[in-house]
Design an enzyme around this catalytic site. Structure first.
Site, PDB file in Angstrom:
ATOM      1  N   ASP A  63     -21.760 -55.210  19.805  1.00 43.05           N
ATOM      2  CA  ASP A  63     -20.501 -54.484  19.984  1.00 43.05           C
ATOM      3  C   ASP A  63     -19.757 -55.026  21.202  1.00 43.05           C
ATOM      4  OD1 ASP A  63     -18.541 -52.574  19.542  1.00 43.05           O
ATOM      5  OD2 ASP A  63     -19.583 -51.007  20.656  1.00 43.05           O
TER       6      ASP A  63
ATOM      7  N   CYS B 157     -23.210 -43.410  -1.829  1.00 45.10           N
ATOM      8  CA  CYS B 157     -22.440 -42.226  -1.428  1.00 45.10           C
ATOM      9  C   CYS B 157     -22.052 -41.377  -2.637  1.00 45.10           C
ATOM     10  CB  CYS B 157     -21.173 -42.637  -0.668  1.00 45.10           C
ATOM     11  SG  CYS B 157     -21.477 -43.128   1.043  1.00 45.10           S
TER      12      CYS B 157
ATOM     13  N   CYS C   5     -23.482 -35.719   7.136  1.00 46.04           N
ATOM     14  CA  CYS C   5     -23.887 -36.675   6.096  1.00 46.04           C
ATOM     15  C   CYS C   5     -25.304 -36.381   5.587  1.00 46.04           C
ATOM     16  CB  CYS C   5     -23.831 -38.099   6.644  1.00 46.04           C
ATOM     17  SG  CYS C   5     -24.387 -39.342   5.458  1.00 46.04           S
TER      18      CYS C   5
END
Length: 364
Positions: free
Chosen positions: A145, A199, A259
């Site tokens: 990152d 998903c 989630c």
């Protein structure tokens, strides 16, 4: 030049070394990311990156590993689980309950321990050294990152998981509570098999987002995202979004907490991600009282330090204003009043806004 080696066998060996270094998974991706360029261009053109100017400045270099690091032929990807070792069962519900306590300060789970950049980069560098020791000179560069790298794209292509509708990478065995890192290398390695999307019709992450920053599957307007607003955004937080931030003072985990796949999120074996004292279950008033010196001391080696003391106070002031809207709290009013004449204009403006919230009628 590197010595001769069996590439497939080397990948198996790299994965074993990765396990020894406490990395959760190792994969390999190729460097042709051209299929991702139209989506990246459209996202930038829409201005969804907000003040993250570096994203536009680097342009398509993010999707072209060999431009970023000349000589790159393959990308080794890694993920590192970060849930603290003693995370209890039902942790998602416990974290969601914090949102119902307006006077409590919420720091995103990933930021409660040591700075992940340092932890993961160190382990990836160790992994690169092991590869070099095995095959000879290795042209490489490690990222966590930390540069124009399409991390989620590379992770998806290398079998680390699929892109959830919130844009984060999801893994069947690890949910999304992990960090991503890469080693760009100048050797050809066989790419890992990508995994399929799981998903389905679920839209829980889209529905729960407090600011509706997730516009649709894999479409995020960072300018509305609470993580962006409390971490990346340097100026005043837009007034229409302040009430939606609630008591989140650094980051936001809502789309991950809701989630279903995160019931499989794994605890980290590393003590690095254990929460620091003073960052979990503490009041807004306690954290607002930190002087700049105390802020720097308490956040040494933490990802939080990068926002600086002024933004820290800005964020907490917003949360305090939101708490006052829920009901009067003399302690919060006293703390805000004490900083009403703060030398920094950004802090003063947000403190003034927070005090005005008290003067408005409380929510029903």
């Amino acid at each position: 030049m590197t010595s001769d080696f069996d590439a497939a066998q080397l990948v198996t060996q790299i994965q074993a070394w990765g396990q020894e270094l406490a990395l959760s998974q190792i994969g390999v991706a190729g460097i042709d990311l051209s299929a991702a360029e139209p989506g990246l261009s459209a996202w930038l053109a829409a201005g969804f990156h907000g003040e993250m100017d570096y994203m536009a400045r680097h342009g398509m270099k993010r999707a072209r590993p060999a431009e970023l690091v000349p000589g790159t032929v393959s990308v080794i990807t890694a993920r590192l689980d970060y849930l603290p070792q003693d995370t209890p069962e039902g942790w998602q519900a416990i974290e969601l309950q914090r949102l119902q306590r307006p006077g409590e300060a919420i720091v995103s789970l990933y930021a409660r321990g040591r700075d992940y950049h340092k932890v993961l980069r160190h382990r990836l560098q160790k992994l690169a050294e092991r590869i070099e020791a095995a095959i000879g000179p290795l042209g490489h560069r490690v990222f966590t990152d930390s540069a124009p790298v399409l991390e989620a794209e590379l992770a998806q292509r290398s079998g680390q998981g699929w892109r959830g509708k919130h844009t984060l990478v999801l893994n069947r065995e690890g949910g999304s509570m992990f960090f991503l890192g890469e080693i760009y290398v100048d050797i050809a390695l066989p790419p890992s098999e990508p995994v399929t999307d799981h998903c389905g019709a679920c839209t829980a992450c889209i529905d729960v987002c407090p600011t509706q920053a997730i516009l649709g599957p894999q479409r995020l307007d960072a300018r509305r995202c609470i993580s962006y607003l409390t971490i990346e955004h340097a100026g005043p937080i837009p007034e229409d979004l302040r009430p939606l931030i609630g008591n989140r003072i650094y980051g936001c985990d809502d789309c991950q907490l809701i989630c279903p796949w995160n019931k499989f999120a794994q605890r980290s074996p590393l003590a690095d991600f254990d929460p620091r004292e003073g960052l979990t279950g503490v009041t807004l008033v306690e954290l607002f009282a930190w002087s700049e010196e105390e802020f720097l001391r308490r956040t040494e080696g933490s990802p939080i330090r990068r926002i600086g003391h002024q933004r820290w106070l800005r964020n907490i002031a917003v949360a305090m204003g939101n708490a006052l809207r829920q009901g009067d709290d003399a302690g919060i009013r006293t703390a805000l009043t004490a900083r009403a004449e703060h030398p920094d204009a950004l802090v003063r403006e947000h403190v003034g806004w927070a005090l005005m919230r008290y003067r408005e009628s409380p929510l029903p």
